[in-house]
Write a protein that holds these residues in place. Structure first.
Motif, mmCIF file in Angstrom:
data_model
loop_
_atom_site.group_PDB
_atom_site.id
_atom_site.type_symbol
_atom_site.label_atom_id
_atom_site.label_comp_id
_atom_site.label_asym_id
_atom_site.label_seq_id
_atom_site.Cartn_x
_atom_site.Cartn_y
_atom_site.Cartn_z
ATOM 1 N N VAL A 51 -1.719 -8.487 14.301
ATOM 2 C CA VAL A 51 -2.138 -9.301 13.164
ATOM 3 C C VAL A 51 -3.210 -8.573 12.354
ATOM 4 C CG1 VAL A 51 -3.854 -10.552 14.545
ATOM 5 C CG2 VAL A 51 -2.937 -11.603 12.468
ATOM 6 N N ASN A 52 -3.191 -8.779 11.044
ATOM 7 C CA ASN A 52 -4.205 -8.209 10.162
ATOM 8 C C ASN A 52 -4.619 -9.267 9.149
ATOM 9 O OD1 ASN A 52 -2.718 -7.803 7.404
ATOM 10 N ND2 ASN A 52 -1.279 -7.102 8.989
ATOM 11 N N ASN A 53 -5.697 -9.009 8.427
ATOM 12 C CA ASN A 53 -6.141 -9.978 7.418
ATOM 13 C C ASN A 53 -6.073 -9.397 6.011
ATOM 14 O OD1 ASN A 53 -8.361 -8.261 7.879
ATOM 15 N ND2 ASN A 53 -9.809 -9.796 7.180
ATOM 16 N N GLY A 54 -5.028 -8.616 5.769
ATOM 17 C CA GLY A 54 -4.813 -8.058 4.438
ATOM 18 C C GLY A 54 -5.064 -6.567 4.412
ATOM 19 N N SER A 55 -4.879 -5.980 3.260
ATOM 20 C CA SER A 55 -4.992 -4.529 3.127
ATOM 21 C C SER A 55 -6.401 -4.030 3.390
ATOM 22 C CB SER A 55 -4.543 -4.101 1.728
ATOM 23 O OG SER A 55 -3.146 -4.242 1.581
ATOM 24 N N PHE A 56 -6.478 -2.921 4.133
ATOM 25 C CA PHE A 56 -7.735 -2.261 4.467
ATOM 26 C C PHE A 56 -7.483 -0.748 4.371
ATOM 27 C CE2 PHE A 56 -10.791 -1.027 8.064
ATOM 28 C CZ PHE A 56 -11.923 -1.129 7.256
ATOM 29 N N ILE A 61 -2.271 -0.863 4.649
ATOM 30 C CA ILE A 61 -1.845 -1.163 3.282
ATOM 31 C C ILE A 61 -0.650 -2.098 3.395
ATOM 32 C CG2 ILE A 61 -1.069 -0.231 1.080
ATOM 33 C CD1 ILE A 61 -2.286 2.478 1.977
ATOM 34 N N VAL A 62 -0.895 -3.386 3.204
ATOM 35 C CA VAL A 62 0.149 -4.402 3.369
ATOM 36 C C VAL A 62 1.103 -4.335 2.183
ATOM 37 C CG1 VAL A 62 0.630 -6.859 3.574
ATOM 38 C CG2 VAL A 62 -1.374 -5.883 4.707
ATOM 39 N N GLU A 63 2.375 -4.152 2.463
ATOM 40 C CA GLU A 63 3.391 -4.038 1.417
ATOM 41 C C GLU A 63 4.327 -5.230 1.388
ATOM 42 O OE1 GLU A 63 5.063 -0.310 2.558
ATOM 43 O OE2 GLU A 63 3.538 0.853 1.488
ATOM 44 N N GLY A 64 4.250 -6.086 2.382
ATOM 45 C CA GLY A 64 5.104 -7.269 2.461
ATOM 46 C C GLY A 64 4.693 -8.094 3.666
ATOM 47 N N PRO A 65 5.344 -9.232 3.891
ATOM 48 C CA PRO A 65 4.963 -10.117 5.009
ATOM 49 C C PRO A 65 4.936 -9.420 6.362
ATOM 50 C CG PRO A 65 6.492 -11.224 3.537
ATOM 51 C CD PRO A 65 6.460 -9.787 3.094
ATOM 52 N N THR A 66 5.837 -8.464 6.570
ATOM 53 C CA THR A 66 5.908 -7.789 7.874
ATOM 54 C C THR A 66 5.937 -6.273 7.741
ATOM 55 O OG1 THR A 66 8.328 -7.927 7.899
ATOM 56 C CG2 THR A 66 7.108 -9.750 8.922
ATOM 57 N N SER A 67 5.601 -5.749 6.572
ATOM 58 C CA SER A 67 5.654 -4.298 6.374
ATOM 59 C C SER A 67 4.289 -3.759 5.984
ATOM 60 C CB SER A 67 6.689 -3.934 5.306
ATOM 61 O OG SER A 67 6.363 -4.531 4.065
ATOM 62 N N MET A 68 3.995 -2.544 6.438
ATOM 63 C CA MET A 68 2.680 -1.956 6.234
ATOM 64 C C MET A 68 2.779 -0.440 6.267
ATOM 65 S SD MET A 68 -0.714 -2.432 8.621
ATOM 66 C CE MET A 68 -0.757 -4.189 8.326
ATOM 67 N N SER A 69 1.897 0.218 5.515
ATOM 68 C CA SER A 69 1.739 1.660 5.608
ATOM 69 C C SER A 69 0.261 1.950 5.823
ATOM 70 C CB SER A 69 2.264 2.347 4.335
ATOM 71 O OG SER A 69 1.509 1.939 3.203
ATOM 72 N N LEU A 82 5.388 5.115 22.268
ATOM 73 C CA LEU A 82 4.855 5.487 23.580
ATOM 74 C C LEU A 82 5.085 4.384 24.607
ATOM 75 C CD1 LEU A 82 3.168 7.674 25.097
ATOM 76 C CD2 LEU A 82 1.130 6.395 24.419
ATOM 77 N N LEU A 83 4.920 3.111 24.192
ATOM 78 C CA LEU A 83 5.065 1.981 25.112
ATOM 79 C C LEU A 83 6.512 1.515 25.253
ATOM 80 C CD1 LEU A 83 1.973 -0.197 24.107
ATOM 81 C CD2 LEU A 83 2.150 1.519 25.921
ATOM 82 N N GLY A 84 7.365 1.939 24.351
ATOM 83 C CA GLY A 84 8.765 1.544 24.436
ATOM 84 C C GLY A 84 9.030 0.108 24.026
ATOM 85 N N VAL A 85 8.216 -0.439 23.119
ATOM 86 C CA VAL A 85 8.432 -1.787 22.562
ATOM 87 C C VAL A 85 8.168 -1.741 21.065
ATOM 88 C CG1 VAL A 85 7.789 -3.010 24.678
ATOM 89 C CG2 VAL A 85 6.034 -2.472 22.974
ATOM 90 N N LYS A 86 8.704 -2.715 20.347
ATOM 91 C CA LYS A 86 8.410 -2.820 18.921
ATOM 92 C C LYS A 86 7.047 -3.485 18.727
ATOM 93 C CE LYS A 86 13.221 -3.296 17.361
ATOM 94 N NZ LYS A 86 14.183 -4.176 16.635
ATOM 95 N N ILE A 87 6.347 -3.074 17.691
ATOM 96 C CA ILE A 87 5.109 -3.754 17.299
ATOM 97 C C ILE A 87 5.282 -4.194 15.852
ATOM 98 C CG2 ILE A 87 2.612 -3.647 17.035
ATOM 99 C CD1 ILE A 87 2.507 -1.469 19.127
ATOM 100 N N GLU A 88 5.387 -5.506 15.662
ATOM 101 C CA GLU A 88 5.573 -6.063 14.329
ATOM 102 C C GLU A 88 4.224 -6.424 13.715
ATOM 103 O OE1 GLU A 88 8.185 -9.349 14.982
ATOM 104 O OE2 GLU A 88 9.938 -8.072 15.353
ATOM 105 N N HIS A 89 4.199 -6.556 12.384
ATOM 106 C CA HIS A 89 2.964 -6.876 11.665
ATOM 107 C C HIS A 89 3.009 -8.303 11.128
ATOM 108 C CE1 HIS A 89 1.739 -2.664 11.747
ATOM 109 N NE2 HIS A 89 2.939 -2.333 11.321
ATOM 110 N N ALA A 90 1.860 -8.967 11.145
ATOM 111 C CA ALA A 90 1.709 -10.294 10.548
ATOM 112 C C ALA A 90 0.362 -10.346 9.844
ATOM 113 C CB ALA A 90 1.795 -11.392 11.612
ATOM 114 N N THR A 91 0.304 -11.045 8.721
ATOM 115 C CA THR A 91 -0.923 -11.126 7.932
ATOM 116 C C THR A 91 -1.428 -12.560 7.883
ATOM 117 O OG1 THR A 91 -0.213 -9.276 6.522
ATOM 118 C CG2 THR A 91 -1.962 -10.684 5.668
ATOM 119 N N VAL A 92 -2.723 -12.737 8.130
ATOM 120 C CA VAL A 92 -3.373 -14.041 8.013
ATOM 121 C C VAL A 92 -4.574 -13.888 7.095
ATOM 122 C CG1 VAL A 92 -2.628 -14.777 10.311
ATOM 123 C CG2 VAL A 92 -4.865 -13.674 10.022
#
Length: 295
Positions: A51-56, A61-69, A82-92
């Motif tokens: 989770v993040n609280n917007g672009s920093f 750099i939040v580009e969409g509800p679940t996308s970031m660069s 490295l961990l072998g799992v997906k890590i998705e992004h969410a913004t609050v």
């Protein structure tokens, strides 16, 4: 104002994306032992939510509800590999929403980096991976003559809501009034772009925040802004920032060991160099490195 801020972030991210295209980070091989140490719920789901609280910028750099660069997005991808799992992004909205979401279990972590302070360590653990400095972004020529914390009495200072800089500037405002000077007009914003726009539009005299994103924003301001207060403590001691995880969690230990591997194999250094953050690098990651950083 939020739509304008979003447009600014999108424009900046597109330009940055083109410039950084040649700096792709090598793929990281999954470490089975680390994967096996993940909490069962994460292994079963095959993913985590950061989770993040917007672009920093240039970290997030939040580009969409679940996308970031950004640097943190690259670090997230490397850790996921490295961990072998997906890590998705969410913004609050706001840091309080980030911390509350992790505490409730809705989100597993916040890659961040988020400022590590002793009071925050009471409820969370921080896997620190960068060091930061707090300075001012001002209008070109510094018309308000803000060269350090001592120059903020009677000035309009933008800060991130609920952040450590807000605590420091409010304490400074009290010191101003106790000395018979006008207090600081503290202007709290929920994201970095809105704060920068306030300075560019002359609604704020300065934005008091972390040096790394301010360097980024000043570079995108076409000569309208400059940095001041560099090389001064500005109310802070040594500042560490990192990934937030639940207090005393097994996940925190896994993330720490994951970061140690990314430091050792050169991935961390490559990411930091790509995003011009080598001045914020630390020698090794650690848990809760902050020791009374705010004075």
């Amino acid at each position: 104002m939020m739509k304008t801020a979003t447009a600014l972030v999108l424009a900046v991210s597109l330009a940055t994306g083109l410039a950084q295209a040649a700096d792709a980070i090598p793929v990281v091989k999954m470490d089975q032992a680390l994967h096996d140490r993940l909490p069962a719920s994460i292994k079963q789901a095959g993913k985590m939510i950061s989770v993040n609280n917007g672009s920093f910028p240039p970290y997030e750099i939040v580009e969409g509800p679940t996308s970031m660069s950004g640097a943190s997005a690259d670090l997230t991808e490397a850790l996921a590999q490295l961990l072998g799992v997906k890590i998705e992004h969410a913004t609050v909205s706001g840091l309080s929403g980030v911390l509350a979401g992790i505490k409730s279990g809705r989100y597993q972590l916040a890659i961040g980096p988020v400022g590590d302070y002793p009071d925050r360590q009471q409820q969370n653990d921080f896997i620190d991976y960068v060091q930061e400095f707090v300075v001012f972004a001002v209008q070109k020529g510094n018309p308000a003559k803000i060269n350090g914390l001592q120059d903020t009495c009677g000035k309009r200072i933008a800060v991130m809501a609920a952040g450590s800089a807000e605590q420091v500037i409010r304490k400074q405002s009290q010191a101003c009034t106790e000395a018979g000077k006008p207090g600081v007009t503290v202007q709290s914003f929920t994201d970095q772009p809105s704060s920068i726009l306030a300075v560019r539009s002359k609604r704020s005299d300065a934005f008091f925040s972390s040096q790394a994103p301010l360097v980024y924003f000043v570079g995108q301001a076409h000569g309208q802004l400059e940095l001041t207060g560099q090389g001064s403590k500005n109310g802070f001691g040594d500042i560490f920032q990192g990934t937030v995880v639940p207090k005393n969690s097994e996940l925190g230990k896994v993330v720490l060991d994951g970061y140690k591997m990314l430091f050792a194999n050169g991935t961390y250094a490559a990411i930091m160099k790509k995003w011009q953050l080598t001045g914020n690098m630390i020698k090794a990651p650690g848990i809760n490195l902050a020791q009374g950083t705010a004075k």
